[in-house]
Design a protein around this motif. Structure first.
Motif, mmCIF file in Angstrom:
data_model
loop_
_atom_site.group_PDB
_atom_site.id
_atom_site.type_symbol
_atom_site.label_atom_id
_atom_site.label_comp_id
_atom_site.label_asym_id
_atom_site.label_seq_id
_atom_site.Cartn_x
_atom_site.Cartn_y
_atom_site.Cartn_z
ATOM 1 N N ARG A 10 0.837 -1.179 0.000
ATOM 2 C CA ARG A 10 0.000 0.000 0.000
ATOM 3 C C ARG A 10 0.879 1.238 0.000
ATOM 4 N NH1 ARG A 10 -5.229 -0.854 2.414
ATOM 5 N NH2 ARG A 10 -4.526 -2.362 3.950
ATOM 6 N N PHE A 11 0.501 2.256 -0.763
ATOM 7 C CA PHE A 11 1.087 3.593 -0.620
ATOM 8 C C PHE A 11 -0.049 4.497 -0.185
ATOM 9 C CE2 PHE A 11 3.845 1.864 -4.062
ATOM 10 C CZ PHE A 11 5.063 1.969 -3.411
ATOM 11 N N GLY A 12 -0.107 4.836 1.080
ATOM 12 C CA GLY A 12 -1.253 5.606 1.554
ATOM 13 C C GLY A 12 -2.514 4.793 1.334
ATOM 14 N N ASN A 13 -3.429 5.357 0.561
ATOM 15 C CA ASN A 13 -4.674 4.635 0.298
ATOM 16 C C ASN A 13 -4.599 3.730 -0.911
ATOM 17 O OD1 ASN A 13 -6.241 5.509 2.418
ATOM 18 N ND2 ASN A 13 -6.753 7.429 1.386
ATOM 19 N N LEU A 14 -3.555 3.939 -1.723
ATOM 20 C CA LEU A 14 -3.441 3.191 -2.970
ATOM 21 C C LEU A 14 -2.860 1.804 -2.720
ATOM 22 C CD1 LEU A 14 -3.336 3.445 -6.241
ATOM 23 C CD2 LEU A 14 -0.900 3.700 -5.804
ATOM 24 N N VAL A 15 -3.557 0.792 -3.186
ATOM 25 C CA VAL A 15 -3.008 -0.561 -3.114
ATOM 26 C C VAL A 15 -2.297 -0.829 -4.437
ATOM 27 C CG1 VAL A 15 -3.507 -2.989 -2.793
ATOM 28 C CG2 VAL A 15 -4.825 -1.284 -1.557
ATOM 29 N N ALA A 16 -0.981 -0.702 -4.442
ATOM 30 C CA ALA A 16 -0.222 -0.819 -5.693
ATOM 31 C C ALA A 16 -0.087 -2.274 -6.114
ATOM 32 C CB ALA A 16 1.152 -0.177 -5.532
ATOM 33 N N VAL A 17 0.072 -3.154 -5.128
ATOM 34 C CA VAL A 17 0.165 -4.587 -5.405
ATOM 35 C C VAL A 17 -0.809 -5.266 -4.459
ATOM 36 C CG1 VAL A 17 1.645 -6.621 -5.312
ATOM 37 C CG2 VAL A 17 2.549 -4.461 -6.175
ATOM 38 N N GLY B 265 2.245 -5.938 -17.958
ATOM 39 C CA GLY B 265 1.149 -5.170 -17.381
ATOM 40 C C GLY B 265 1.230 -3.728 -17.817
ATOM 41 N N PRO B 266 0.102 -3.042 -17.853
ATOM 42 C CA PRO B 266 0.084 -1.648 -18.287
ATOM 43 C C PRO B 266 0.864 -0.738 -17.323
ATOM 44 C CG PRO B 266 -2.148 -2.553 -18.061
ATOM 45 C CD PRO B 266 -1.217 -3.540 -17.469
ATOM 46 N N ASN B 267 1.085 0.485 -17.727
ATOM 47 C CA ASN B 267 1.744 1.468 -16.860
ATOM 48 C C ASN B 267 0.995 1.560 -15.530
ATOM 49 O OD1 ASN B 267 2.437 3.591 -19.654
ATOM 50 N ND2 ASN B 267 3.872 2.354 -18.518
ATOM 51 N N GLY B 268 1.760 1.540 -14.457
ATOM 52 C CA GLY B 268 1.152 1.697 -13.143
ATOM 53 C C GLY B 268 0.480 0.438 -12.613
ATOM 54 N N ALA B 269 0.688 -0.699 -13.281
ATOM 55 C CA ALA B 269 0.015 -1.935 -12.867
ATOM 56 C C ALA B 269 0.591 -2.490 -11.570
ATOM 57 C CB ALA B 269 0.132 -2.983 -13.965
ATOM 58 N N GLY B 270 1.855 -2.141 -11.294
ATOM 59 C CA GLY B 270 2.476 -2.648 -10.076
ATOM 60 C C GLY B 270 3.693 -3.523 -10.322
ATOM 61 N N LYS B 271 4.207 -3.492 -11.533
ATOM 62 C CA LYS B 271 5.365 -4.333 -11.858
ATOM 63 C C LYS B 271 6.602 -3.906 -11.065
ATOM 64 C CE LYS B 271 5.229 -3.217 -16.207
ATOM 65 N NZ LYS B 271 4.080 -2.294 -16.141
ATOM 66 N N SER B 272 6.935 -2.617 -11.158
ATOM 67 C CA SER B 272 8.149 -2.168 -10.467
ATOM 68 C C SER B 272 8.003 -2.298 -8.958
ATOM 69 C CB SER B 272 8.468 -0.716 -10.830
ATOM 70 O OG SER B 272 8.785 -0.623 -12.202
ATOM 71 N N THR B 273 6.820 -2.007 -8.446
ATOM 72 C CA THR B 273 6.601 -2.135 -7.007
ATOM 73 C C THR B 273 6.825 -3.588 -6.576
ATOM 74 O OG1 THR B 273 5.000 -0.342 -7.128
ATOM 75 C CG2 THR B 273 4.954 -1.700 -5.152
ATOM 76 N N THR B 274 6.317 -4.524 -7.363
ATOM 77 C CA THR B 274 6.539 -5.936 -7.046
ATOM 78 C C THR B 274 8.028 -6.254 -7.070
ATOM 79 O OG1 THR B 274 4.429 -6.495 -8.071
ATOM 80 C CG2 THR B 274 5.995 -8.294 -7.741
ATOM 81 N N PHE C 50 17.571 -2.142 -12.798
ATOM 82 C CA PHE C 50 16.380 -1.354 -12.483
ATOM 83 C C PHE C 50 15.839 -0.658 -13.718
ATOM 84 C CE2 PHE C 50 18.563 -1.561 -8.404
ATOM 85 C CZ PHE C 50 17.515 -1.934 -7.586
ATOM 86 N N GLN C 51 14.591 -0.225 -13.579
ATOM 87 C CA GLN C 51 13.960 0.503 -14.673
ATOM 88 C C GLN C 51 14.653 1.849 -14.890
ATOM 89 O OE1 GLN C 51 9.714 0.769 -14.281
ATOM 90 N NE2 GLN C 51 9.493 2.183 -15.975
ATOM 91 N N ASP C 52 15.074 2.499 -13.807
ATOM 92 C CA ASP C 52 15.725 3.789 -13.996
ATOM 93 C C ASP C 52 17.184 3.747 -13.567
ATOM 94 O OD1 ASP C 52 13.075 4.611 -11.859
ATOM 95 O OD2 ASP C 52 14.957 3.667 -11.236
ATOM 96 N N ASP D 250 13.991 -5.073 -14.806
ATOM 97 C CA ASP D 250 12.779 -4.242 -14.890
ATOM 98 C C ASP D 250 12.866 -3.402 -16.159
ATOM 99 O OD1 ASP D 250 10.404 -3.024 -14.361
ATOM 100 O OD2 ASP D 250 11.030 -2.050 -12.493
ATOM 101 N N GLU D 251 12.153 -3.793 -17.156
ATOM 102 C CA GLU D 251 12.195 -3.156 -18.481
ATOM 103 C C GLU D 251 13.641 -2.928 -18.940
ATOM 104 O OE1 GLU D 251 9.433 -0.070 -19.240
ATOM 105 O OE2 GLU D 251 8.146 -0.640 -17.567
ATOM 106 N N PRO D 252 14.377 -4.024 -19.064
ATOM 107 C CA PRO D 252 15.811 -3.886 -19.332
ATOM 108 C C PRO D 252 16.103 -3.288 -20.692
ATOM 109 C CG PRO D 252 15.135 -6.158 -19.637
ATOM 110 C CD PRO D 252 13.963 -5.437 -19.055
ATOM 111 N N THR E 53 8.413 -6.096 -19.046
ATOM 112 C CA THR E 53 8.619 -5.431 -20.329
ATOM 113 C C THR E 53 7.292 -4.933 -20.865
ATOM 114 O OG1 THR E 53 9.520 -5.651 -22.565
ATOM 115 C CG2 THR E 53 8.379 -7.561 -21.677
ATOM 116 N N HIS E 54 7.364 -3.936 -21.746
ATOM 117 C CA HIS E 54 6.171 -3.518 -22.479
ATOM 118 C C HIS E 54 6.208 -4.044 -23.907
ATOM 119 C CE1 HIS E 54 4.439 -1.115 -19.369
ATOM 120 N NE2 HIS E 54 5.562 -0.448 -19.198
ATOM 121 N N TYR E 55 7.326 -4.699 -24.270
ATOM 122 C CA TYR E 55 7.419 -5.264 -25.614
ATOM 123 C C TYR E 55 6.889 -6.683 -25.577
ATOM 124 C CZ TYR E 55 10.604 -1.343 -26.154
ATOM 125 O OH TYR E 55 11.144 -0.086 -26.176
#
Ligand SMILES: Nc1ncnc2c1ncn2[C@@H]1O[C@H](COP(=O)(O)OP(=O)(O)OP(=O)(O)O)[C@@H](O)[C@H]1O
Ligand SMILES: [Mg+2]
Lengths: 250, 308
Positions: free
Chosen positions: B57-64, B81-90, B127-129, B204-206, B237-239
């Motif tokens: 959880r991030f505050g009220n948001l359940v990311a995963v 998964g789409p953007n913001g789906a929770g991949k990086s958080t996982t 990492f993604q970034d 993560d999105e290598p 990945t998004h590919y």
């Protein structure tokens, strides 16, 4: 193995430090400026008030100032590392958080100590002379202990906040008042009782006092008490740094 | 000592040992750890990655949102998964950077929450970034990584050299990373993640921002590691074509929940889709998730949606 790891973490900071000339100049230049501007500007007032030689009085103060702000700067580096991502690289390494934190603190403290020594040397060049040369090593010990404890403080603050604004806020409300109430720039006599009490519980006062004792033989507490308080402070701040850093997320 | 894993430990059918034979597993007393630690001398039959009820959880948001995952040893596993789906958080939770709000994570039997250092010894991550130090040279970044991961001094230079060669950065080894292009930084990140030859490799999105040549080289090398050392690979990945080409199995995450897990074939069958891309869109919908997505991308998404 762990020594190797501490060494690379330390080395990383030293590399960044020697590559950043502006940082070296800035961090040494500012205290020198204080020394000259305040020393010559207020020197005669200080003397007339019976305080003796103001420049002599200031030298330990600006050394503490340099070490304080350089070591707390290590905290700013941690926030940078958080924002630019490098912190993640160290946090996922199969190394305890304690080792990561210690490597960082040693690097930050080494840089702060070097800066303090540069200021001391500059003061010598400008004509400052310690009363007893044989006590200079004790002064160096005070400087090292101060550098380590303040780098731990910087680590702790940086672990608790997420951005520069947060760090600056804590800096302004904790570090600056600590500095101004440490007796670094003016003697803590004739000030309101409350401020005097605050200065007595301010650990930085003991760093200033210790340096002043060994360099120019002026002291409220004596070097023994000063070193004792600084050592205790280091233990507390190291615990604070380790505890907060071990809970950091990235 | 039972010959079979205790109930609940490997509950998912995905995770049953393929050799089929009785596996002698010495279960160390549980209690301290959420994972039963198997002794070193036991056949590596447990899952490389085992995730149970993972939530963040991030505050009220359940990311995963309470996900279960099992990845076998030596498997190449894609996380879509789409953007913001929770991949990086996982992935951040799996790699001990974020503490789960709930749930357990075992990496080669090490509990990532209770024994983070033990868990960290099991993996490498890209990492993604950006996570390299741009004030250091490429070589210095690699060396720092190598020492933190306990690579012997004698091997250091050779290994760094060959990986920089792989990502075609040999001639820039002693340049500051701040003078690199975005793709070069990315290549350095990849090389660094491979340096210590991890047992589990998280990516993560290598391939984001990599040119086609480097993408091909990267997958070739990852496949080689997988073949030669049995490296388990977990990548997002998004590919879609990348997942199709490289992955043994795929999990699709959407709004923090796993919506499907299986091989390419299984996912296609399940959604009655002709291509993996169509299967993916049918699982996650065609609506764009992030306001920041540009008009062109939205258009493309819509066209893709209609094609299906
Ligand atoms: N540190 C954070 N604080 C608050 N919310 C966060 C944080 N990190 C991620 N989130 C939120 O959690 C959700 C999942 O984010 P995550 O980065 O895991 O997505 P992702 O699947 O990796 O997406 P992408 O494909 O864009 O990389 C998003 O809604 C994001 O805004
Ligand atoms: Mg992501």
């Amino acid at each position: 193995m762990t020594a190797d790891m501490l060494y690379v973490l330390w080395l990383r900071q030293m590399r960044r430090y020697v590559r950043s000339r502006s940082r070296i100049l800035g961090a040494v230049g500012q205290p020198i400026l204080y020394l000259l501007a305040l020393g010559y500007g207020l020197g005669s007032v200080f003397k007339r008030a019976g305080g003796g030689n103001y420049i002599e009085f200031l030298v330990p103060g600006v050394i503490v100032q340099t070490i304080l702000f350089s070591s707390v700067f290590w905290g700013i580096q941690i926030i940078w590392d958080k924002q630019f991502g490098f912190l993640k690289e160290t946090l996922v390494a199969p190394v305890s958080r304690f080792t990561i934190m210690l490597g960082g603190v040693l690097g930050g403290a080494t840089i702060a100590f070097i800066q303090g020594v540069l200021v001391l040397v500059s003061a010598l060049v400008l004509g400052f002379r310690p009363d007893t040369w044989a006590l200079v090593p004790v002064a160096l010990v005070v400087m090292i202990v101060l550098a380590v404890s303040m780098a731990c403080l910087g680590t702790g603050i940086a672990s608790l906040v997420n951005d520069f604004q947060g760090f600056q806020a804590i800096n302004n409300f904790v570090v600056f008042p600590m500095f101004f109430l440490s007796g670094a720039l003016y003697p803590l006599v004739g000030i309101p009782l409350l401020l005097f009490a605050v200065s007595a519980v301010n650990p930085l006062s003991y760093a200033v006092d210790g340096l002043r004792d060994v360099l120019i033989h002026q002291s409220r507490f004596g070097i023994g008490i000063d070193l004792g308080v600084l050592a205790a402070l280091t233990v507390v701040l190291a615990w604070f740094g380790v505890f907060t850093f071990s809970r950091i997320e990235a | 000592m039972s010959g079979l894993p205790p109930p609940g430990y490997l509950s998912s059918t995905d995770l049953i040992d393929e050799s089929g034979g009785p596996v002698i597993r010495r279960i160390l007393p549980a209690g301290k750890d959420g994972c039963q630690v198997t002794a070193e001398d036991v056949p590596a039959s447990a899952a490389a990655i085992e995730v149970r009820g993972l939530m963040r959880r991030f505050g009220n948001l359940v990311a995963v949102d309470r996900i279960d995952l099992g990845v076998r040893h030596g498997e190449v596993f894609a996380f879509l998964g789409p953007n913001g789906a929770g991949k990086s958080t996982t992935i951040k939770m799996l790699t001990t950077l974020l503490r789960p709000t709930e749930g357990t994570i075992c990496l080669n039997g090490r509990d990532a929450v209770r024994d983070p250092t033990g868990a960290r010894r099991q993996f490498g991550i890209v990492f993604q970034d950006t996570t390299v130090d741009t004030e250091l040279t490429a070589y210095e970044n690699m060396e720092l990584h190598g020492v933190l991961y306990g690579i012997p001094r004698a091997e250091m230079q050779g290994r760094i050299g060959s990986l920089l060669e792989l990502v075609r950065l040999s001639d820039r080894a002693n340049d500051y990373v701040k003078t690199f292009s975005g793709g070069m930084v990315r290549r350095l990140e990849v090389a660094r993640g491979l340096l210590h030859d991890p047992s589990i490799l998280f990516l993560d999105e290598p391939t984001i921002g990599l040119d086609a040549q480097t993408r091909a080289l990267l997958w070739q090398h990852v496949n080689e590691m997988n073949d030669r050392s049995g490296t388990t690979v977990f990548f997002s990945t998004h590919y879609i074509e990348e997942a199709e080409m490289a992955a043994d199995r795929i999990a699709v995450i959407d709004h923090g929940r796993i919506v499907a897990t299986g091989t390419v074939q299984e996912l296609k069958e399940r959604t009655r889709a002709a291509t993996l891309e169509a299967a993916y869109l049918s699982l996650t919908g065609t609506e764009v998730r992030e306001e920041r997505v540009t008009g062109g991308e939205q258009l493309r998404e819509r066209i893709r949606g209609q094609r299906r």
